[in-house]
Motif scaffolding. Structure first.
Motif, PDB file in Angstrom:
ATOM      1  N   SER A 121       0.946  -1.217  -0.091  1.00 22.87           N
ATOM      2  CA  SER A 121       0.163  -0.038  -0.076  1.00 22.87           C
ATOM      3  C   SER A 121       0.911   1.286   0.124  1.00 22.87           C
ATOM      4  O   SER A 121       1.981   1.103   0.204  1.00 22.87           O
ATOM      5  N   ALA A 122       0.217   2.397  -0.194  1.00 28.30           N
ATOM      6  CA  ALA A 122       1.050   3.582   0.027  1.00 28.30           C
ATOM      7  C   ALA A 122       1.094   3.744   1.592  1.00 28.30           C
ATOM      8  O   ALA A 122       0.453   3.172   2.425  1.00 28.30           O
ATOM      9  N   LYS A 135      -3.392   9.871   5.475  1.00 24.88           N
ATOM     10  CA  LYS A 135      -2.756   9.005   4.638  1.00 24.88           C
ATOM     11  C   LYS A 135      -2.242   9.428   3.393  1.00 24.88           C
ATOM     12  O   LYS A 135      -2.634  10.664   3.035  1.00 24.88           O
ATOM     13  N   THR A 189      -2.448   8.560   0.442  1.00 24.02           N
ATOM     14  CA  THR A 189      -3.215   8.428  -0.395  1.00 24.02           C
ATOM     15  C   THR A 189      -4.601   9.570  -0.512  1.00 24.02           C
ATOM     16  O   THR A 189      -4.720  10.119  -1.393  1.00 24.02           O
ATOM     17  N   GLU A 215       1.196   4.003  -4.031  1.00 27.85           N
ATOM     18  CA  GLU A 215       1.453   2.804  -4.093  1.00 27.85           C
ATOM     19  C   GLU A 215       2.759   2.320  -4.883  1.00 27.85           C
ATOM     20  O   GLU A 215       3.687   1.694  -4.668  1.00 27.85           O
ATOM     21  N   PHE A 245      -3.547  -1.638  -5.282  1.00 26.21           N
ATOM     22  CA  PHE A 245      -4.510  -0.561  -5.475  1.00 26.21           C
ATOM     23  C   PHE A 245      -4.989  -0.205  -7.032  1.00 26.21           C
ATOM     24  O   PHE A 245      -5.932   0.349  -7.243  1.00 26.21           O
ATOM     25  N   ARG A 296     -11.334   1.978  -2.541  1.00 29.18           N
ATOM     26  CA  ARG A 296     -10.466   2.214  -1.214  1.00 29.18           C
ATOM     27  C   ARG A 296     -10.018   1.029  -0.295  1.00 29.18           C
ATOM     28  O   ARG A 296     -11.175   0.143  -0.307  1.00 29.18           O
ATOM     29  N   GLY A 297      -8.842   0.784  -0.155  1.00 27.69           N
ATOM     30  CA  GLY A 297      -8.419  -0.404   0.723  1.00 27.69           C
ATOM     31  C   GLY A 297      -8.017  -1.552  -0.391  1.00 27.69           C
ATOM     32  O   GLY A 297      -7.788  -2.667  -0.171  1.00 27.69           O
ATOM     33  N   GLY A 298      -7.991  -1.144  -1.803  1.00 26.14           N
ATOM     34  CA  GLY A 298      -7.946  -2.103  -2.767  1.00 26.14           C
ATOM     35  C   GLY A 298      -6.589  -2.874  -2.859  1.00 26.14           C
ATOM     36  O   GLY A 298      -6.528  -3.771  -3.353  1.00 26.14           O
ATOM     37  N   SER A 299      -5.533  -2.377  -2.151  1.00 25.33           N
ATOM     38  CA  SER A 299      -4.324  -3.300  -2.269  1.00 25.33           C
ATOM     39  C   SER A 299      -4.532  -4.595  -1.550  1.00 25.33           C
ATOM     40  O   SER A 299      -3.710  -5.454  -1.968  1.00 25.33           O
ATOM     41  N   ASP A 300      -5.485  -4.673  -0.635  1.00 22.65           N
ATOM     42  CA  ASP A 300      -5.962  -6.217  -0.379  1.00 22.65           C
ATOM     43  C   ASP A 300      -6.227  -7.025  -1.399  1.00 22.65           C
ATOM     44  O   ASP A 300      -5.829  -8.376  -1.605  1.00 22.65           O
TER      45      ASP A 300
HETATM   46  N1  ASP Z   1      -3.785   3.274  -0.424  1.00 26.28           N
HETATM   47  C1  ASP Z   1      -5.080   3.011  -0.788  1.00 26.28           C
HETATM   48  C2  ASP Z   1      -6.224   3.656   0.160  1.00 26.28           C
HETATM   49  O1  ASP Z   1      -5.690   4.263   1.153  1.00 26.28           O
HETATM   50  C3  ASP Z   1      -5.343   1.697  -0.967  1.00 26.28           C
HETATM   51  C4  ASP Z   1      -4.924   0.831  -0.029  1.00 26.28           C
HETATM   52  O2  ASP Z   1      -4.330   0.941   1.036  1.00 26.28           O
HETATM   53  O3  ASP Z   1      -5.457  -0.575   0.043  1.00 26.28           O
HETATM   54  O4  ASP Z   1      -7.431   3.122   0.076  1.00 26.28           O
END
Ligand code: ASP
Length: 441
Positions: free
Chosen positions: A41-42, A52, A54, A120, A174, A188-192
């Motif tokens: 992730s970032a 963050k 992002t 990222e 991401f 958002r949270g797409g690195s998972d």
């Molecule tokens: N950096 C992106 C976010 O803050 C993706 C991630 O962290 O999964 O949503």
């Protein structure tokens, strides 16, 4: 090295928030040769007052959109990355990358997805330099359609083919690209999700998802101080819990892992000794607790629709759902009686346009009464073990009754994986505590 030996690791933003944390992540990676593909992730937050990277990058785009000077905002977004590069003695190789990005952002019109993805991108470049591993850009292996829909099977083909050329690699999370080459991000949270895609493409037996908590908890610890870590959870339970607000893992990321049969292991990079949560197929867990966890969300509204003899009118629900679909309103639940239906929807989708929606439903469905009520919270109590176990709903409703909490809605699907109750938002925390106390005494 045999295929069984491959692990994919994903490090979340809080595990990469500063130089020492990145160094710690690198130590974890290097401590086990099976950790061969790393998704990042970032950089995220170290404390709740930080922002963050992002979020800061989205602010850069917003400034540009409004015609404001975006230099300061871009400096703020890049600062955490620059500090990490200096801390890790990578400044020499890294400074050109940030300079190039500054030039592109300040001199050209760039899309919001491009800017948002740069956290990222730069983090992956930096970690690859530090580890001295190859960097593979997600734009070359994660593919979306021209309309922006993720293409899972095409991605699987090209990612598997490309990654097979590299025994190890660092990949930014991401984002990916559309066929025309433009960058496209996940939600958002797409690195998972990227981590799960890479785990599938590399046939990893394990997908380690490194974060800053000891795994998935039986309830939100801010509401239930004695919530406990869940040691094992099934893919379906995890999806239910994360959809309903257990934010430790993106609910869509379960899908590629499930297809590949990869076990997901949610772990704490700040406390690697803790057991974490393993996520697997039902048949692998062996035992099935009646309830594994409780999650919930506020912010729902109920559209109450009443019409005499509704039960005899074939196609009534279809008409109602068509009105809502035309208005772009997504539906969470639809419990009903003989002459009444209640549709539970996110408040944001109906707020400040209640009158218009009510008028349209009355017009199309020829209903007697339509009303929209705000202030509903939904709570999901989840566990495979409730399947064919009598008395679970009685225990749940009994626990709420003891606290004098009124249940406004209750829904249990026939798969018996969860029971959802709707309560007034003001009762939300008390209700979660009461249910948790009943099933985790
Ligand atoms: N950096 C992106 C976010 O803050 C993706 C991630 O962290 O999964 O949503």
């Amino acid at each position: 090295m045999t295929e069984e030996m491959v692990y994919t690791c994903k490090f979340g933003g809080s595990s990469l928030a500063d130089g020492p944390r990145v160094a710690k992540a690198a130590e974890i990676i290097k401590s086990d040769p099976r950790r061969r593909y790393v998704v990042v992730s970032a950089p995220g937050r170290k404390t709740s007052s930080d922002r963050k990277v992002t979020d800061l990058l989205y602010a850069v785009h917003e400034n540009k959109r409004l015609g404001l000077d975006s230099r300061e905002a871009l400096d703020a977004a890049l600062r955490p990355l620059e500090w990490i590069a200096r801390d890790l003695n990578q400044w020499e190789g890294f400074h050109k990358l940030v300079k190039d990005l500054r030039d592109v952002v300040h001199t050209t019109g760039v899309s919001v997805d491009f800017i948002a993805s740069r956290g990222e991108y730069l983090m992956a470049r930096l970690l690859a330099m530090y580890l001295d591993w190859p960097f593979i850009d997600a734009k070359d292996i994660v593919r979306f359609t021209s309309q922006g829909q993720f293409s899972p099977e095409f991605t699987q083909r090209i990612a598997a083919e490309e990654l097979a050329k590299y025994p190890r690699a660092v990949i930014p999370g991401f984002y990916g690209a559309i066929p025309e080459g433009d960058i496209k991000t996940f939600s958002r949270g797409g690195s998972d999700l990227t981590g799960a895609i890479i785990a599938r493409a590399t046939s990893s037996v394990l997908y380690e998802n490194w974060t800053d908590v000891d795994g998935m908890m039986s309830a939100d610890p801010r509401i239930v101080p004695d919530a406990r870590p869940i040691d094992k959870v099934t893919y379906r339970e995890l999806r239910e819990l994360s959809y309903m607000g257990a934010s430790v893992f993106h609910e869509e990321a379960v899908i590629p892992a499930k297809i590949a049969g990869t076990t997901i292991h949610i772990r704490n990079s700040l406390n690697p000794e803790s057991a974490g949560t393993r996520v697997m197929h039902e048949s692998h867990r062996g035992y099935h607790p009646v309830v594994v966890g409780i999650a919930g969300l506020k912010g729902f509204s109920t559209i109450h629709v009443r019409k005499t003899l509704m039960n005899e009118e074939i196609g009534f629900a279809r008409k109602l759902l068509t009105v809502l679909a035309d208005e772009g309103i997504s539906i969470e639940h639809m419990p009903g009686g003989i002459d009444a239906l209640s549709v539970i929807v996110p408040t944001t989708s109906v707020l400040n346009r209640e009158e218009l929606i009510i008028a349209e439903i009355k017009d199309v469905c020829r209903t007697d009464e339509v009303e929209i009520e705000h202030g509903l919270a939904l709570i999901a109590t989840v566990g495979h073990g409730m399947w064919r176990t009598p008395g679970v709903a009685a225990r749940l409703t009994g626990a709420l009754a003891k606290q004098s909490i009124n249940i406004k809605m209750i829904n249990q699907g026939s798969s018996e994986l969860n029971i959802i109750v709707g309560v007034a938002a003001a009762d939300y925390e008390l209700a979660i505590r009461a249910i948790h106390q009943e099933f985790f005494p």
